[in-house]
Design an enzyme around this catalytic site. Structure first.
Site, mmCIF file in Angstrom:
data_model
loop_
_atom_site.group_PDB
_atom_site.id
_atom_site.type_symbol
_atom_site.label_atom_id
_atom_site.label_comp_id
_atom_site.label_asym_id
_atom_site.label_seq_id
_atom_site.Cartn_x
_atom_site.Cartn_y
_atom_site.Cartn_z
ATOM 1 N N ASP A 133 -1.716 7.396 -7.416
ATOM 2 C CA ASP A 133 -0.363 6.917 -7.084
ATOM 3 C C ASP A 133 0.680 7.420 -8.079
ATOM 4 O O ASP A 133 1.761 7.867 -7.689
ATOM 5 C CB ASP A 133 -0.326 5.382 -7.102
ATOM 6 C CG ASP A 133 -1.042 4.776 -5.914
ATOM 7 O OD1 ASP A 133 -1.872 5.469 -5.310
ATOM 8 O OD2 ASP A 133 -0.752 3.614 -5.601
ATOM 9 N N GLY A 176 0.822 -1.217 0.000
ATOM 10 C CA GLY A 176 0.000 0.000 0.000
ATOM 11 C C GLY A 176 0.849 1.257 0.000
ATOM 12 O O GLY A 176 0.348 2.351 0.207
#
Ligand code: PMV
Length: 313
Positions: free
Chosen positions: A134, A87
């Site tokens: 991201d 993560g």
């Protein structure tokens, strides 16, 4: 033979994971942990760390090369300090660093182009997953606010299908987080697909998504003021909502409970289903010890830091 190097940071999502896929805001912050990629022209076929490029083992690198490289064989070397499937954005950092090195090799390196091409490479490697959070954070560094609408500090916008995301620069306060890795492998694509089924079927899930957006929005001024108690409370609230959405894991809940005794608040970060949690704390050692005692792997990170950088020779 030409060669180029690029490096990109990992990230944590502070608020808004999953909800961001549906146009709600998310806040992601770069970390000091980074991935470096070196590409050199030459050899008989594409190689990664000495082994022939494999579509299975090197999906992110392969998709970056397929999208951007028309030349001959490349020798690719990777070096990452970001734990994988945690993560913490290891795949995005790898995509961004690979794309950065390839663009540098072609004399086309620019932060925004890296963010766009890395997102394309990630979408194709992950077979159509969600948002550009991201890849934009690994490209820009610092902190990034992703939103369905334009705000101050706009960096760029990214469109995919009917969705459009606006990416903005946010200043990062000098906060300390303790990350706790569960050791359970969470698969982003599976968790995103699970939420999509839930959202399609029930108005309740759509309400939870909106609540997650509300929490993320309310955190923006709190971050600017560095109001840690209020931020911690929002983190607890976000964790509960994500749990209701079905993306937590018993190990994540346990580590959050353990960390909260020494923290302002705690929540899972990223797609969940395993992976990592984060705790906002002034007592990183005590918090890390509590996480370790419950079987998690803790590490303390400072928020912020530069985005993608590149050089060639
Ligand atoms: O697990 P991570 O860190 O790759 O984060 C995924 C974040 C999601 O919101 C669940 C999906 C996305 O693409 O935004």
């Amino acid at each position: 033979m030409a060669a180029a190097r690029a490096s990109a940071p990992g990230k944590v999502i502070l608020f808004g994971e999953h909800a961001v896929v549906y146009g709600e805001p998310a806040i992601a912050v770069a970390l000091s942990l980074r991935t470096e990629v070196i590409v050199k022209e030459g050899g008989d076929q594409h190689r990664v760390n000495g082994a022939p490029l494999s579509p299975y083992h090197h999906a992110y690198i392969k998709d970056a090369i397929d999208g951007l490289w028309k030349g001959g064989p490349l020798d690719v070397r990777t070096d990452s300090r970001i734990p994988s499937a945690s993560g913490l954005g290891s795949s995005a950092a790898l995509s961004v660093a690979t794309v950065g090195a390839l663009l540098q090799l072609q004399g086309r390196f620019a932060e925004e182009l890296v963010a766009r091409e890395a997102y394309n490479a990630e979408v194709s490697a992950q077979k159509g997953r969600g948002s550009p959070t991201d890849t934009s954070t690994a490209s820009h560094g610092h902190a990034v606010l992703v939103d369905g609408q334009k705000r101050d500090g706009l960096l760029w916008d990214v469109q995919r299908g009917e969705r459009r995301w606006y990416l903005h620069h946010l200043d990062v306060p000098p906060l300390t987080l303790v990350v706790g890795h569960t050791g359970v492998r969470g698969r982003t694509a599976d968790e995103v697909a699970k939420v999509a089924r839930f959202v399609k079927r029930t108005g309740f899930a759509r309400e939870v998504i909106r609540d997650l957006g509300r929490v993320a929005r309310s955190a923006i001024p709190l971050l600017a003021r560095q109001d840690k108690p209020a931020l911690g409370q929002r983190m607890d609230e976000a964790h509960n909502l994500l749990r209701i959405l079905g993306v937590s894991h018993p190990r994540l809940d346990e580590l959050c409970d353990a960390a909260r005794k020494h923290a302002y608040g705690a929540k899972l970060t990223g797609s969940g289903g395993g992976g990592s949690m984060i705790a906002l704390t002034d007592q990183p050692e005590a918090c890390a010890a509590a996480i370790r005692k419950r079987g998690g792997t803790p590490f303390t990170v400072q928020l912020g830091g530069p985005g993608v950088s590149a050089s060639s020779w």
